[in-house]
Design an enzyme around this catalytic site. Structure first.
Site, PDB file in Angstrom:
ATOM      1  N   PHE A 199       9.340  -8.934  -3.323  1.00 28.35           N
ATOM      2  CA  PHE A 199       7.976  -8.599  -3.756  1.00 28.35           C
ATOM      3  C   PHE A 199       7.970  -7.272  -4.511  1.00 28.35           C
ATOM      4  O   PHE A 199       7.301  -7.142  -5.553  1.00 28.35           O
ATOM      5  CB  PHE A 199       7.062  -8.519  -2.528  1.00 28.35           C
ATOM      6  CG  PHE A 199       5.610  -8.745  -2.811  1.00 28.35           C
ATOM      7  CD1 PHE A 199       4.970  -9.878  -2.345  1.00 28.35           C
ATOM      8  CD2 PHE A 199       4.863  -7.827  -3.536  1.00 28.35           C
ATOM      9  CE1 PHE A 199       3.622 -10.093  -2.589  1.00 28.35           C
ATOM     10  CE2 PHE A 199       3.521  -8.032  -3.797  1.00 28.35           C
ATOM     11  CZ  PHE A 199       2.893  -9.176  -3.323  1.00 28.35           C
ATOM     12  N   PHE A 200       8.696  -6.280  -4.021  1.00 22.11           N
ATOM     13  CA  PHE A 200       8.762  -4.993  -4.717  1.00 22.11           C
ATOM     14  C   PHE A 200       9.412  -5.141  -6.092  1.00 22.11           C
ATOM     15  O   PHE A 200       8.964  -4.531  -7.071  1.00 22.11           O
ATOM     16  CB  PHE A 200       9.538  -3.975  -3.882  1.00 22.11           C
ATOM     17  CG  PHE A 200       8.747  -3.364  -2.768  1.00 22.11           C
ATOM     18  CD1 PHE A 200       7.744  -2.444  -3.020  1.00 22.11           C
ATOM     19  CD2 PHE A 200       9.018  -3.683  -1.446  1.00 22.11           C
ATOM     20  CE1 PHE A 200       7.007  -1.869  -1.996  1.00 22.11           C
ATOM     21  CE2 PHE A 200       8.297  -3.119  -0.402  1.00 22.11           C
ATOM     22  CZ  PHE A 200       7.289  -2.204  -0.677  1.00 22.11           C
ATOM     23  N   PHE A 253      -2.342  -6.654  -3.000  1.00 25.20           N
ATOM     24  CA  PHE A 253      -1.559  -6.148  -1.875  1.00 25.20           C
ATOM     25  C   PHE A 253      -1.136  -7.278  -0.941  1.00 25.20           C
ATOM     26  O   PHE A 253      -0.342  -7.078  -0.033  1.00 25.20           O
ATOM     27  CB  PHE A 253      -2.352  -5.099  -1.087  1.00 25.20           C
ATOM     28  CG  PHE A 253      -1.489  -4.244  -0.207  1.00 25.20           C
ATOM     29  CD1 PHE A 253      -0.809  -3.163  -0.733  1.00 25.20           C
ATOM     30  CD2 PHE A 253      -1.337  -4.529   1.137  1.00 25.20           C
ATOM     31  CE1 PHE A 253       0.012  -2.368   0.071  1.00 25.20           C
ATOM     32  CE2 PHE A 253      -0.524  -3.750   1.952  1.00 25.20           C
ATOM     33  CZ  PHE A 253       0.155  -2.664   1.409  1.00 25.20           C
ATOM     34  N   ARG A 270      10.750   5.408  -3.439  1.00 26.80           N
ATOM     35  CA  ARG A 270       9.774   4.829  -4.359  1.00 26.80           C
ATOM     36  C   ARG A 270       8.618   5.782  -4.651  1.00 26.80           C
ATOM     37  O   ARG A 270       7.968   5.669  -5.694  1.00 26.80           O
ATOM     38  CB  ARG A 270       9.253   3.522  -3.761  1.00 26.80           C
ATOM     39  CG  ARG A 270       8.396   2.692  -4.706  1.00 26.80           C
ATOM     40  CD  ARG A 270       8.038   1.363  -4.084  1.00 26.80           C
ATOM     41  NE  ARG A 270       7.208   0.551  -4.964  1.00 26.80           N
ATOM     42  CZ  ARG A 270       7.664  -0.281  -5.901  1.00 26.80           C
ATOM     43  NH1 ARG A 270       8.966  -0.428  -6.055  1.00 26.80           N
ATOM     44  NH2 ARG A 270       6.833  -0.968  -6.664  1.00 26.80           N
TER      45      ARG A 270
END
Length: 307
Positions: free
Chosen positions: A41-42, A144, A284
């Site tokens: 997903f990231f 999200f 990140r």
């Protein structure tokens, strides 16, 4: 991420740590599948971002359509040449192995909505449209993936919750609060990067643009919302646990359902600490150490040649 960037940055990004702190008690194969899906997903989020930054609408539309297809027919896309497509197919195939088809269909339905929400974000960012606060909050719940992470509580507990339980306000409220906290705390931590990159999708940016706040006032407002999520969750958690007690009606099914709700609510609580520490440990969000605060050093920032 290129293989070289994976080698250099992956451990420091701590992607799998986030899931390990959230889905506590999950069987090893379930936790591994969720952790791999989270890492995917990231990477997908970064790919979406780079397609926006480099003005590649055709690339994004092609990827969007392929992801919808991989979600519906994962077995047909396991060997796809685009690793983002193949990665989703592999994740979906593994996640679909744990609970009945009814859960699988729900998970897929919820993720189709996430893909479409990313498409709306693509449009807003390429057109420079800052959504109003209410528009942003509604879209943020999708980008999200609030429902996805809540759905994944169930394979972690080894139990598909009945609709009447899952949709009960006593269960839904703490689930929403745990995810709102995560999304808004993420907005706080990513705000410096997103301001540097002239982005439009952040609660703080919507507050400045549409509510006339200064940046400092907007940050204070987001912090207030985050703190309210915590205090409201503590009350909602108590009601959810009382709800779990009522489900234990002396039958085997009632006892199993009650135990599953307790496991899920316990992991809703874990989301708060896991999200907090992730944002302070992961590379990140360490924008002050980047050469360019708008461009993460761990992404492949090539303007051409990406699939």
């Amino acid at each position: 991420m290129t293989p070289e960037k994976v080698e250099e940055y992956a451990d420091g990004l701590c992607y799998t740590d986030l899931m390990a702190g959230y889905y506590i008690g999950a069987p090893d194969d379930v936790l591994q599948a969720i952790a791999d899906y989270s890492a995917w997903f990231f990477v997908w989020d970064d790919r979406h971002d780079r397609d926006i930054v480099h003005g590649r609408p055709e690339s994004w539309r092609r990827l969007k359509d392929l992801l919808h297809s991989a979600l519906d027919r994962p077995g047909d896309h396991l060997g796809h040449t685009d690793p983002v497509v193949a990665g989703l197919a592999d994740s979906v195939r593994r996640l679909h192995a744990f609970l009945p088809d009814t859960w699988n269909a729900r998970f897929s339905r919820h993720f189709h909505a996430v893909i479409e929400a990313y498409d709306r974000e693509f449009h807003n960012r390429t057109e420079g449209i800052v959504p109003t606060v209410e528009e942003y909050l509604e879209l943020r719940r999708l980008t999200f993936a609030h429902r996805i992470w809540t759905d994944l509580l169930e394979p972690s507990a080894g139990y598909e919750l009945p609709d009447a339980v899952r949709k009960n306000p006593a269960y839904r409220k703490p689930a929403l609060l745990s995810q709102e906290f995560a999304a808004w705390y993420n907005d706080l931590c990513s705000l410096p990067k997103e301001i540097a990159g002239n982005e439009v999708h952040n609660l703080g940016i919507s507050l400045v643009t549409h509510e006339g706040m200064t940046l400092e006032e907007a940050i204070a407002d987001v912090r207030r919302r985050v703190e309210e999520c915590i205090s409201e969750f503590l009350d909602a958690e108590e009601e959810a646990l009382r709800f779990a007690d009522r489900l234990d009606d002396g039958t085997v099914g009632g006892k199993e359902t009650s135990a599953a709700v307790r496991a899920c609510v316990g992991n809703m609580r874990n989301w708060f600490s896991s999200v907090y520490w992730f944002h302070h440990e992961s590379g990140r969000y360490r924008v002050d150490s980047w050469d360019d605060r708008s461009t993460p050093p761990y992404v492949d920032n090539a303007t051409e040649g990406e699939k």
